[in-house]
Write a protein that holds these residues in place. Structure first.
Motif, PDB file in Angstrom:
ATOM      1  N   PRO A  22       1.069  -1.104  -0.155  1.00 52.69           N
ATOM      2  CA  PRO A  22       0.006   0.216   0.197  1.00 52.69           C
ATOM      3  C   PRO A  22       1.210   1.466  -0.151  1.00 52.69           C
ATOM      4  O   PRO A  22       0.110   2.269  -0.331  1.00 52.69           O
ATOM      5  CB  PRO A  22      -0.925  -0.025   1.192  1.00 52.69           C
ATOM      6  CG  PRO A  22      -1.081  -1.609   1.325  1.00 52.69           C
ATOM      7  CD  PRO A  22       0.575  -2.245   1.183  1.00 52.69           C
ATOM      8  N   VAL A  23       2.167   1.190   0.862  1.00 53.60           N
ATOM      9  CA  VAL A  23       2.819   2.243   0.895  1.00 53.60           C
ATOM     10  C   VAL A  23       3.489   2.562  -0.786  1.00 53.60           C
ATOM     11  O   VAL A  23       3.412   3.934  -1.408  1.00 53.60           O
ATOM     12  CB  VAL A  23       4.004   1.794   1.872  1.00 53.60           C
ATOM     13  CG1 VAL A  23       5.105   3.688   1.131  1.00 53.60           C
ATOM     14  CG2 VAL A  23       3.767   2.504   3.372  1.00 53.60           C
ATOM     15  N   ALA A  71       1.851   1.838  -3.576  1.00 50.09           N
ATOM     16  CA  ALA A  71       0.623   2.057  -4.278  1.00 50.09           C
ATOM     17  C   ALA A  71       0.574   3.478  -4.086  1.00 50.09           C
ATOM     18  O   ALA A  71      -0.324   4.098  -5.146  1.00 50.09           O
ATOM     19  CB  ALA A  71       0.072   0.600  -4.518  1.00 50.09           C
ATOM     20  N   SER A  72       0.590   3.955  -2.662  1.00 46.08           N
ATOM     21  CA  SER A  72       0.560   6.024  -2.793  1.00 46.08           C
ATOM     22  C   SER A  72       1.593   6.847  -3.401  1.00 46.08           C
ATOM     23  O   SER A  72       1.528   7.624  -3.318  1.00 46.08           O
ATOM     24  CB  SER A  72      -0.039   6.123  -1.120  1.00 46.08           C
ATOM     25  OG  SER A  72       1.482   5.844  -0.748  1.00 46.08           O
ATOM     26  N   ILE A  73       2.027   6.579  -4.100  1.00 45.77           N
ATOM     27  CA  ILE A  73       3.410   7.241  -4.191  1.00 45.77           C
ATOM     28  C   ILE A  73       3.290   6.999  -6.150  1.00 45.77           C
ATOM     29  O   ILE A  73       3.241   6.778  -6.660  1.00 45.77           O
ATOM     30  CB  ILE A  73       4.814   6.438  -4.243  1.00 45.77           C
ATOM     31  CG1 ILE A  73       5.270   5.904  -3.436  1.00 45.77           C
ATOM     32  CG2 ILE A  73       6.358   7.280  -4.671  1.00 45.77           C
ATOM     33  CD1 ILE A  73       5.768   6.998  -1.729  1.00 45.77           C
ATOM     34  N   SER A 125       7.957   7.441  -8.803  1.00 46.42           N
ATOM     35  CA  SER A 125       8.390   6.768  -8.086  1.00 46.42           C
ATOM     36  C   SER A 125       9.712   6.091  -8.657  1.00 46.42           C
ATOM     37  O   SER A 125      10.523   5.114  -8.737  1.00 46.42           O
ATOM     38  CB  SER A 125       7.906   5.901  -9.375  1.00 46.42           C
ATOM     39  OG  SER A 125       7.918   5.861 -10.867  1.00 46.42           O
ATOM     40  N   ASP A 168      -1.002   6.117   7.687  1.00 48.07           N
ATOM     41  CA  ASP A 168      -1.441   7.331   6.934  1.00 48.07           C
ATOM     42  C   ASP A 168      -1.287   8.745   6.702  1.00 48.07           C
ATOM     43  O   ASP A 168      -0.695   8.937   5.858  1.00 48.07           O
ATOM     44  CB  ASP A 168      -3.265   6.474   6.741  1.00 48.07           C
ATOM     45  CG  ASP A 168      -3.349   5.585   6.680  1.00 48.07           C
ATOM     46  OD1 ASP A 168      -3.011   4.706   6.527  1.00 48.07           O
ATOM     47  OD2 ASP A 168      -4.753   5.068   6.476  1.00 48.07           O
ATOM     48  N   VAL A 182       2.730   8.977   5.707  1.00 42.56           N
ATOM     49  CA  VAL A 182       2.747   8.402   4.950  1.00 42.56           C
ATOM     50  C   VAL A 182       2.437   9.606   4.112  1.00 42.56           C
ATOM     51  O   VAL A 182       3.147  10.505   3.274  1.00 42.56           O
ATOM     52  CB  VAL A 182       2.063   7.435   3.738  1.00 42.56           C
ATOM     53  CG1 VAL A 182       2.359   6.838   2.624  1.00 42.56           C
ATOM     54  CG2 VAL A 182       2.301   6.082   4.073  1.00 42.56           C
ATOM     55  N   ALA A 183       1.257  10.299   3.824  1.00 47.83           N
ATOM     56  CA  ALA A 183       1.288  11.663   3.146  1.00 47.83           C
ATOM     57  C   ALA A 183       2.477  12.551   3.571  1.00 47.83           C
ATOM     58  O   ALA A 183       2.381  13.716   2.291  1.00 47.83           O
ATOM     59  CB  ALA A 183      -0.635  12.012   3.916  1.00 47.83           C
ATOM     60  N   ILE A 235       5.592  11.996   1.615  1.00 45.54           N
ATOM     61  CA  ILE A 235       5.147  12.222   0.328  1.00 45.54           C
ATOM     62  C   ILE A 235       5.531  13.159   0.102  1.00 45.54           C
ATOM     63  O   ILE A 235       6.052  13.949  -1.496  1.00 45.54           O
ATOM     64  CB  ILE A 235       4.193  12.000  -0.515  1.00 45.54           C
ATOM     65  CG1 ILE A 235       4.270  10.159  -0.026  1.00 45.54           C
ATOM     66  CG2 ILE A 235       4.433  11.986  -2.058  1.00 45.54           C
ATOM     67  CD1 ILE A 235       3.399   9.426  -0.735  1.00 45.54           C
TER      68      ILE A 235
END
Length: 448
Positions: free
Chosen positions: A354-355, A357-359, A364, A394, A397-398, A401
């Motif tokens: 999931p990490v 996939a969130s990029i 990438s 979460d 992660v946000a 990024i």
């Protein structure tokens, strides 16, 4: 190994020597490159803009379908020697570039002979030393870089590889969970033997001391090294790091018969350094009062292999160590009853994938996936410290990024200006974990 003349409009004299199923695709496409043109005159349309180290040969990066390759002009004899040596190192899992082919029998438009070339696969997410050593370099990063090179030299020597040309120019560095991993990129002068003598190892060490010190002096003269970094001290630090690691891996341990726990302690310490112990010998001292433990250290990559067996992820050693720690932390926090294999699978499906996939697609190529995961974990820790609370994953992660990853340059797709010879450093982002391992964000331009 197969020698085959390529098809098409290439000269009949051209010969491509390649081997290995993994290289079949790239080797088959080699005939599409402009072999009748001297390498230094190759058109921009086939070249890949990547930072190059210093070499005694003409070296270019070229696109080969979806693969980027390094092409080095040399003699056919040296090219074949290095190609075969790199293949042997590859089979031993020594960190080194992957050989693809030797191209010989080249002639120009007038029928005049051109040098043979060695073709290797470009090592993704890697940096030549001039991209790693810059005016923004901190001593902590310098220690990590020299430790990485010392570890590489130890690994090579354990395999019986006499380098004969130890230098920063012959190494590429990849980020490895806050540290660096060094990879051999030039084996032209090397030899593989059953075992190296102490004299051969010392010869390589003296070459390392001389060459590394000289290369850093060049950076100092060009204003590209932090004034507080002493080239001679740095070269000595590399040699000292090698000696300490070599002693840890190969020296005997003496202990009393009732201290059998010292055996497990020594093996655990070697595992923590990333090395497995194939076997060990115990024998008494001459008076019989103590025991001597002599480990037989083999393959480095202890944590790499363990993570690979649990998740299928192929990453650097320190990255593997960090991800294994996170797998265990998740297991203890959420499912302590699960086996290690079950916990690793859940972590892979519920956390790692999931990490990634969130990029966003445009970010990438900033870093390797495992390095992204490591930096994210570090970033979450910084946020939690700053806010004095456990920041939700979460949210971390946000934040990572938008404030860290977006500020980095693409390490797998460096855009370069073809006419500049200096490396330029730009100011570092201020957010936690941003920039390079030494806290800087770098932009690189190649020599020509």
């Amino acid at each position: 190994m197969v020698d085959s003349p390529p098809s098409g409009t290439t000269p009949a004299s051209l010969r491509i020597t390649a081997g290995g199923r993994a290289n079949a695709g790239p080797a088959a496409r080699l005939a599409t490159l402009p072999w009748s043109v001297p390498l230094e005159q190759w058109p921009e349309s086939v070249l890949a803009a990547l930072p190059r180290g210093i070499s005694r040969h003409v070296v270019r990066f070229a696109h080969l379908g979806e693969t980027v390759v390094a092409v080095k002009e040399t003699t056919e004899q040296l090219a074949l020697h290095e190609y075969r040596l790199l293949r042997r190192l590859e089979h031993k899992d020594v960190p080194s570039v992957e050989p693809i082919a030797v191209v010989s029998g080249r002639v120009d438009a007038d029928g005049e002979p051109l040098p043979a070339v060695l073709v290797t696969r470009h090592l993704r997410f890697s940096l030549p030393y001039r991209a790693a050593f810059s005016r923004t370099l901190r001593r902590e990063t310098l220690v990590r870089l020299t430790d990485a090179m010392a570890l590489l030299l130890v690994q090579l020597h354990l395999e019986g590889f006499f380098w004969g040309d130890v230098s920063l120019s012959n190494v590429l560095f990849r980020r490895d969970a806050g540290a660096f991993a060094a990879h051999l990129v030039d084996a032209e002068t090397g030899e593989l033997r059953p075992r190296l003598s102490d004299g051969q190892r010392e010869h390589d060490l003296e070459l390392a001391r001389t060459n590394v010190g000289g290369e850093l002096l060049d950076l100092t003269a060009g204003g590209m090294l932090d004034p507080d970094v002493d080239p001679a001290d740095t070269a000595d630090m590399l040699v000292e790091s090698y000696r300490g690691l070599w002693a840890e891996l190969t020296a005997d341990t003496e202990f009393a018969p009732e201290e059998q726990w010292r055996v497990e302690e020594r093996i655990r310490r070697l595992n923590e350094l990333g090395f497995d112990v194939e076997e060990y010998a115990l024998h008494p001292t001459d008076d019989g009062s103590r025991l001597v433990l002599r480990p037989k250290v083999v393959d480095p990559g202890h944590h790499q292999r363990r993570l690979m067996s649990l998740t299928g992820l192929d990453v650097q050693e320190n990255q593997a160590r960090r991800l294994l720690q996170d797998i265990e932390s998740n297991r203890q926090a959420n499912n302590p009853h699960l086996s290690e294999g079950e916990a690793a699978h859940r972590w892979l499906v519920n956390v790692f994938e999931p990490v990634l996939a969130s990029i966003p697609d445009e970010l990438s190529l900033k870093l390797e996936p495992a390095e992204i995961m490591h930096q994210l974990l570090e970033h979450r820790w910084y946020l939690s410290e700053a806010q004095q609370r456990e920041v939700p994953f979460d949210d971390a992660v946000a934040s990572y990024i938008s404030t860290v990853l977006a500020a980095r340059r693409d390490e797998d797709a460096v855009a370069l200006h073809p006419t500049t010879t200096m490396l330029r450093a730009v100011p570092a982002p201020s957010s936690p974990g941003a920039g390079t391992a030494d806290g800087s964000a770098e932009q690189h331009e190649p020599g020509r």
